[in-house]
Scaffold this motif. Structure first.
Motif, short mmCIF file in Angstrom:
data_model
loop_
_atom_site.label_atom_id
_atom_site.label_comp_id
_atom_site.label_asym_id
_atom_site.label_seq_id
_atom_site.Cartn_x
_atom_site.Cartn_y
_atom_site.Cartn_z
N ASP A 1 -4.91 28.32 -13.02
CA ASP A 1 -6.00 28.43 -13.76
C ASP A 1 -7.40 28.58 -13.13
N GLN A 2 -7.41 28.43 -11.28
CA GLN A 2 -8.40 28.48 -10.82
C GLN A 2 -8.58 29.18 -10.72
N VAL A 3 -7.62 30.58 -10.13
CA VAL A 3 -8.10 31.67 -10.18
C VAL A 3 -7.65 32.53 -11.03
N ALA A 4 -7.26 31.93 -12.70
CA ALA A 4 -7.85 32.59 -13.73
C ALA A 4 -8.92 32.11 -14.21
N ILE A 5 -9.76 31.37 -14.36
CA ILE A 5 -10.96 30.84 -14.34
C ILE A 5 -12.22 32.04 -13.51
N GLY A 6 -11.75 32.08 -12.19
CA GLY A 6 -12.82 32.96 -11.84
C GLY A 6 -12.16 34.71 -12.10
N VAL A 7 -11.00 35.34 -12.45
CA VAL A 7 -11.09 36.07 -13.50
C VAL A 7 -11.73 35.72 -14.71
N LEU A 8 -11.83 34.91 -15.69
CA LEU A 8 -12.84 35.19 -16.25
C LEU A 8 -14.41 35.40 -16.43
N HIS A 9 -14.51 34.26 -14.71
CA HIS A 9 -15.97 34.44 -14.88
C HIS A 9 -16.18 35.88 -14.31
N GLU A 10 -15.50 36.92 -13.74
CA GLU A 10 -15.97 37.72 -13.15
C GLU A 10 -16.20 39.02 -13.88
N LEU A 11 -14.62 38.34 -15.38
CA LEU A 11 -15.02 39.34 -16.09
C LEU A 11 -16.38 39.42 -16.70
N ASP A 12 -16.83 38.41 -17.38
CA ASP A 12 -18.21 37.84 -17.86
C ASP A 12 -19.57 39.00 -17.33
N ARG A 13 -18.98 38.41 -15.79
CA ARG A 13 -20.39 39.28 -14.98
C ARG A 13 -20.46 40.75 -15.22
N MET A 14 -19.25 41.21 -15.20
CA MET A 14 -19.26 43.05 -15.44
C MET A 14 -18.95 43.14 -17.05
N GLY A 15 -19.57 42.15 -17.38
CA GLY A 15 -20.05 42.54 -19.28
C GLY A 15 -18.68 42.89 -20.38
N THR B 1 0.87 -1.19 0.38
CA THR B 1 0.03 0.49 0.18
C THR B 1 0.90 1.29 -0.11
N ILE B 2 0.23 2.09 -1.20
CA ILE B 2 1.25 3.23 -1.18
C ILE B 2 -0.24 4.42 -0.03
N GLY B 3 0.86 5.67 -0.13
CA GLY B 3 -0.02 6.39 0.74
C GLY B 3 -0.19 7.52 0.15
N MET B 4 -0.92 8.11 0.19
CA MET B 4 -0.90 9.62 -0.87
C MET B 4 -1.88 10.80 -0.41
N VAL B 5 -0.96 12.04 -0.40
CA VAL B 5 -1.83 13.49 0.91
C VAL B 5 -1.45 14.00 -0.60
N ILE B 6 -2.84 14.74 -0.44
CA ILE B 6 -2.85 15.61 -1.59
C ILE B 6 -3.20 17.02 -0.53
N ASN B 7 -3.14 18.51 -1.12
CA ASN B 7 -3.33 19.04 -0.86
C ASN B 7 -4.84 19.92 -0.93
N ASP B 8 -5.09 19.13 -2.36
CA ASP B 8 -6.42 20.59 -2.92
C ASP B 8 -6.53 19.17 -4.32
N LEU B 9 -7.96 18.91 -3.87
CA LEU B 9 -8.46 18.00 -4.51
C LEU B 9 -9.25 19.01 -5.50
N THR B 10 -9.50 19.96 -5.14
CA THR B 10 -11.23 20.90 -5.98
C THR B 10 -10.37 21.52 -7.10
N ASN B 11 -8.99 21.38 -6.76
CA ASN B 11 -7.90 21.98 -8.43
C ASN B 11 -8.00 20.66 -9.29
N PRO B 12 -8.74 20.35 -10.54
CA PRO B 12 -8.41 20.07 -11.27
C PRO B 12 -7.04 19.22 -11.40
N PHE B 13 -5.46 20.14 -10.97
CA PHE B 13 -4.58 20.06 -11.78
C PHE B 13 -3.92 18.36 -10.54
#
Length: 346
Positions: free
Chosen positions: A249-263, A64-76
């Motif tokens: 890319d998580q931060v960048a995608i948030g940037v794109l979404h906010e720009l879109d919201r702002m028109g 068995t190998i242990g894998m400890v990952i810090n952020d699985l909400t990040n697709p990377f």
């Protein structure tokens, strides 16, 4: 907290590897008598007490190998995890995965549990704020450790990315598009990877003698919400940056979404570059320019590095692996086509 001297301490005192110390304590005939005597003397001098019963339990071969990952909400990290698991499964190992969500408390609890379950090895992306000393402590347990993405010094196997080079490359791209006021979104104070990425951005700006205002370096969470906050901060600045390099890319995608919201549209109102080239990056609106190092490749190398550690003997133990991939820039619409709006940005 350690209650007494460890195998790591004995190895340092005797001038040998941790594997050699373990074999001597187990009375292995593979170690030369002269070396064994030196190790035993170091152990006695340090007051080390060998728990043979625990060692017998630990000696049972684990698959068995242990894998400890810090952020699985990040697709990377999901892509990285899939690659790691695939290679280990092909080698006959099962994986025990834990998600720390950047919590040091959770990470401590998870590592304790994996040690108790006698994992054969560990692959870990440390939580934010993890002290560098943790790597040596894990190694003192006799468990091979490979770090991914977040370095903790030169004495432990580490698979990551040349962050400074990558962010200099991204910034150079924006300068080449004619931008002179460029922000950095995702600065995390006291965090080594953020420091490396920020330094790459700053070095490219300095190379072109471009000033950087303090408020252009924006400290936000490394999430889409952090990206939204960064855009709002940028459009409050006078004069404002016309481009932004994002921590991931998580931060960048948030940037794109906010720009879109702002028109507004990325590449026109604000040029945007991300990092990681997650699957969603080419499907955003507009498609996202981003740095690419290859999660699949990095996961494969991390697994192969750990498998090599598991198969080596004390006599052929290799120096720590320090592999940092050189990223490429994948240029898409989010960073180009802004020429008409640059002069009027304020």
């Amino acid at each position: 907290m350690k209650s007494g001297p460890t195998i790591q301490d004995i190895a340092a005192a005797a001038g040998v590897s941790k594997s050699t110390v373990s074999l001597v304590l187990q009375e292995s005939p593979r170690i030369k008598a002269e070396t064994a005597d030196k190790v035993r003397e170091a152990a006695r001098a340090l007051g080390y007490v060998y728990n043979r019963g625990a060692a017998i339990l630990r000696g049972r071969r684990s698959t068995t190998i242990g894998m400890v990952i810090n952020d699985l909400t990040n697709p990377f990290f999901v892509e990285l995890l899939v690659a790691i698991e695939r290679v280990l499964a092909q080698a006959g190992y099962t994986t025990l995965m834990a998600h720390t969500a950047e919590s040091l408390e959770t990470q401590t609890r998870v590592l304790r549990s994996m040690r108790e379950q006698n994992v054969a090895g560990l692959i870990m992306s440390p939580a934010l704020g993890t002290p560098d000393a943790l790597a040596a402590e894990i190694q003192s347990w006799g468990i091979p450790l490979v770090l991914v993405m977040r370095p903790m010094g030169p004495d432990v196997d580490t698979i990551g990315v040349d962050n400074s080079y990558g962010f200099a490359l991204a910034t150079e791209h924006l300068i080449g598009q004619g931008h002179t006021r460029i922000a950095f979104a995702g600065n995390r104070k006291g965090y080594a990877v953020a420091n490396q990425r920020r330094q790459g951005y700053l070095s490219a700006m300095a190379e072109h003698s471009l000033p950087v205002e303090d408020d252009w370096i924006i400290d936000v969470p490394l999430t889409p919400e952090g990206g939204r906050n960064a855009v709002r901060a940028i459009f409050d600045m006078k004069p404002r940056p016309t481009a932004v390099v994002c921590y991931n890319d998580q931060v960048a995608i948030g940037v794109l979404h906010e720009l879109d919201r702002m028109g507004k549209r990325a590449g026109k109102a604000l040029a945007v570059v991300g990092c990681d080239n997650v699957v969603a990056a080419e499907h955003t609106n507009p498609p996202l320019t981003t740095l690419f190092a290859g999660a699949d490749k990095l996961g494969t190398i991390a697994s192969e590095t750990l498998l090599a550690r598991l198969s080596e003997s004390s006599e052929d133990e290799k120096p720590p692996v320090q592999y940092f991939a050189v990223p490429e820039l994948v240029v898409r619409e989010s960073s180009i086509g802004a020429g008409a709006s640059r002069a009027g940005a304020a």
